[in-house]
Design a protein around this motif. Structure first.
Motif, PDB file in Angstrom:
ATOM      1  N   TYR A 106       0.838  -1.196   0.000  1.00  0.00           N
ATOM      2  CA  TYR A 106       0.000   0.000   0.000  1.00  0.00           C
ATOM      3  C   TYR A 106       0.879   1.255   0.000  1.00  0.00           C
ATOM      4  N   ILE A 107       0.644   2.114  -0.974  1.00  0.00           N
ATOM      5  CA  ILE A 107       1.385   3.369  -1.070  1.00  0.00           C
ATOM      6  C   ILE A 107       0.624   4.436  -0.289  1.00  0.00           C
ATOM      7  N   ASN A 108       1.166   4.811   0.868  1.00  0.00           N
ATOM      8  CA  ASN A 108       0.530   5.871   1.653  1.00  0.00           C
ATOM      9  C   ASN A 108       0.784   7.234   1.019  1.00  0.00           C
ATOM     10  N   LYS A 109       2.030   7.439   0.602  1.00  0.00           N
ATOM     11  CA  LYS A 109       2.368   8.721  -0.022  1.00  0.00           C
ATOM     12  C   LYS A 109       3.707   8.602  -0.736  1.00  0.00           C
ATOM     13  N   ILE A 110       3.798   9.270  -1.877  1.00  0.00           N
ATOM     14  CA  ILE A 110       5.078   9.424  -2.559  1.00  0.00           C
ATOM     15  C   ILE A 110       5.233  10.898  -2.894  1.00  0.00           C
ATOM     16  N   GLU A 111       6.372  11.443  -2.562  1.00  0.00           N
ATOM     17  CA  GLU A 111       6.623  12.873  -2.754  1.00  0.00           C
ATOM     18  C   GLU A 111       7.957  13.050  -3.471  1.00  0.00           C
ATOM     19  N   ILE A 112       7.923  13.758  -4.597  1.00  0.00           N
ATOM     20  CA  ILE A 112       9.130  14.059  -5.367  1.00  0.00           C
ATOM     21  C   ILE A 112       9.304  15.573  -5.398  1.00  0.00           C
ATOM     22  N   GLU A 113      10.518  16.040  -5.148  1.00  0.00           N
ATOM     23  CA  GLU A 113      10.775  17.478  -5.174  1.00  0.00           C
ATOM     24  C   GLU A 113      10.415  18.054  -6.547  1.00  0.00           C
ATOM     25  N   ASP A 114       9.928  19.295  -6.527  1.00  0.00           N
ATOM     26  CA  ASP A 114       9.404  19.919  -7.743  1.00  0.00           C
ATOM     27  C   ASP A 114      10.372  19.842  -8.918  1.00  0.00           C
ATOM     28  N   PRO A 139      -2.417   2.297  -4.289  1.00  0.00           N
ATOM     29  CA  PRO A 139      -2.350   3.660  -3.743  1.00  0.00           C
ATOM     30  C   PRO A 139      -3.517   3.915  -2.796  1.00  0.00           C
ATOM     31  N   ILE A 140      -3.231   4.584  -1.696  1.00  0.00           N
ATOM     32  CA  ILE A 140      -4.279   4.947  -0.744  1.00  0.00           C
ATOM     33  C   ILE A 140      -4.642   6.410  -0.954  1.00  0.00           C
ATOM     34  N   GLN A 141      -5.893   6.624  -1.297  1.00  0.00           N
ATOM     35  CA  GLN A 141      -6.460   7.967  -1.468  1.00  0.00           C
ATOM     36  C   GLN A 141      -5.609   8.823  -2.415  1.00  0.00           C
ATOM     37  N   GLU A 142      -5.737   8.550  -3.699  1.00  0.00           N
ATOM     38  CA  GLU A 142      -5.014   9.351  -4.686  1.00  0.00           C
ATOM     39  C   GLU A 142      -5.480  10.811  -4.621  1.00  0.00           C
ATOM     40  N   TRP A 150      -0.870   8.324 -11.703  1.00  0.00           N
ATOM     41  CA  TRP A 150      -1.294   6.950 -11.452  1.00  0.00           C
ATOM     42  C   TRP A 150      -1.855   6.304 -12.714  1.00  0.00           C
ATOM     43  N   TYR A 151      -2.512   7.086 -13.552  1.00  0.00           N
ATOM     44  CA  TYR A 151      -3.034   6.542 -14.813  1.00  0.00           C
ATOM     45  C   TYR A 151      -1.885   6.041 -15.697  1.00  0.00           C
ATOM     46  N   LYS A 152      -0.859   6.872 -15.849  1.00  0.00           N
ATOM     47  CA  LYS A 152       0.283   6.484 -16.681  1.00  0.00           C
ATOM     48  C   LYS A 152       1.060   5.331 -16.051  1.00  0.00           C
ATOM     49  N   ALA A 153       1.209   5.385 -14.727  1.00  0.00           N
ATOM     50  CA  ALA A 153       1.957   4.326 -14.041  1.00  0.00           C
ATOM     51  C   ALA A 153       1.272   2.975 -14.224  1.00  0.00           C
ATOM     52  N   ARG A 154      -0.051   2.956 -14.129  1.00  0.00           N
ATOM     53  CA  ARG A 154      -0.783   1.697 -14.317  1.00  0.00           C
ATOM     54  C   ARG A 154      -0.550   1.142 -15.720  1.00  0.00           C
ATOM     55  N   PRO A 166      -6.698  -0.536  -8.205  1.00  0.00           N
ATOM     56  CA  PRO A 166      -7.414   0.731  -7.997  1.00  0.00           C
ATOM     57  C   PRO A 166      -7.130   1.282  -6.608  1.00  0.00           C
ATOM     58  N   GLU A 167      -7.258   2.594  -6.479  1.00  0.00           N
ATOM     59  CA  GLU A 167      -6.970   3.233  -5.196  1.00  0.00           C
ATOM     60  C   GLU A 167      -7.899   2.712  -4.103  1.00  0.00           C
ATOM     61  N   LEU A 168      -7.413   2.781  -2.889  1.00  0.00           N
ATOM     62  CA  LEU A 168      -8.196   2.403  -1.719  1.00  0.00           C
ATOM     63  C   LEU A 168      -8.490   3.678  -0.941  1.00  0.00           C
ATOM     64  N   HIS A 169      -9.770   4.003  -0.814  1.00  0.00           N
ATOM     65  CA  HIS A 169     -10.155   5.218  -0.097  1.00  0.00           C
ATOM     66  C   HIS A 169     -10.001   5.011   1.410  1.00  0.00           C
TER      67      HIS A 169
END
Length: 215
Positions: A106-114, A139-142, A150-154, A166-169
């Motif tokens: 489960y991906i809680n969050k991914i953060e990439i610098e601008d 992914p949790i709560q896109e 996420w569309y491209k990654a899938r 699919p994302e999990l709310h």
């Protein structure tokens, strides 16, 4: 009469053999395209996997902490917080957890610098996680702003045989957690309460408690 019945029986047997032969032929013709398709699909998946691995060759996921946290969604599974590095430079982080069944990440969050966004770093992280753990990513709560990613990654991971579910709310986490609820260890006070409520003395204890509450 007997000869006539035997004749009809023979006709039915021949017809049955003809139908069976036709069915076998149909199955064989249906299977042939699939058998031909499998190597083609495998070829393109291997090619896409090689492409993704080459793109991810400069990306590293560096674990900074990993532990089972009671009260967290995947408990008693492991939550991991990891830095994302490109050529040794930290450019972001990913927070993820694997449930105790070991069948979802489960991906809680991914953060990439601008300044490092839109360079394929996030996609490389997803590919590295899949390649390491070989389980569907969820992914949790896109966030709305991340829908395009996420569309491209899938699409791109699916082309390599990887799966992003699919994302999990957040409202669905408790229901999803039911699959491994039986694996969550019981705390001592929870066990004491459960045993007390199951004891023959519980009705009297409950009545006394309710009486004190009413005072």
């Amino acid at each position: 009469m007997t000869d006539l019945m035997n004749k009809h029986s023979g006709d039915l047997q021949v017809a049955g053999e003809q139908r069976l032969t036709a069915a076998q032929f149909q199955r064989s013709t249906e299977q042939e395209p699939m058998e031909e398709f499998e190597p083609i699909r495998d070829f393109f998946q291997r090619r896409q996997a090689k492409h993704l691995s080459e793109r991810a060759s400069t990306v590293q996921i560096v674990t900074e902490r990993a532990a089972a946290y009671r009260g967290h969604f995947v408990f008693p599974g492991i939550d991991t917080f990891a830095g994302i590095e490109v050529d040794g430079q930290r450019v972001g982080y990913v927070d993820y957890g694997i449930n105790p069944l070991g069948d979802r990440l489960y991906i809680n969050k991914i953060e990439i610098e601008d300044q490092h966004q839109r360079g394929g770093v996030g996609l490389s992280v997803m590919w590295l996680l899949w390649r390491t753990h070989q389980v569907p990513l969820v992914p949790i709560q896109e966030f709305w702003s991340s829908k395009g990613f996420w569309y491209k990654a899938r699409q791109r991971l699916a082309a390599a045989g990887a799966l992003i579910d699919p994302e999990l709310h957040t409202g669905d986490l408790e229901q999803a957690q039911q699959r491994w609820r039986h694996l969550i260890p019981e705390l001592p006070h929870e066990r004491q309460i459960r045993e007390m409520m199951a004891s023959p003395e519980w009705p009297e204890i409950e009545a006394g408690f309710n009486a004190r509450q009413a005072l």
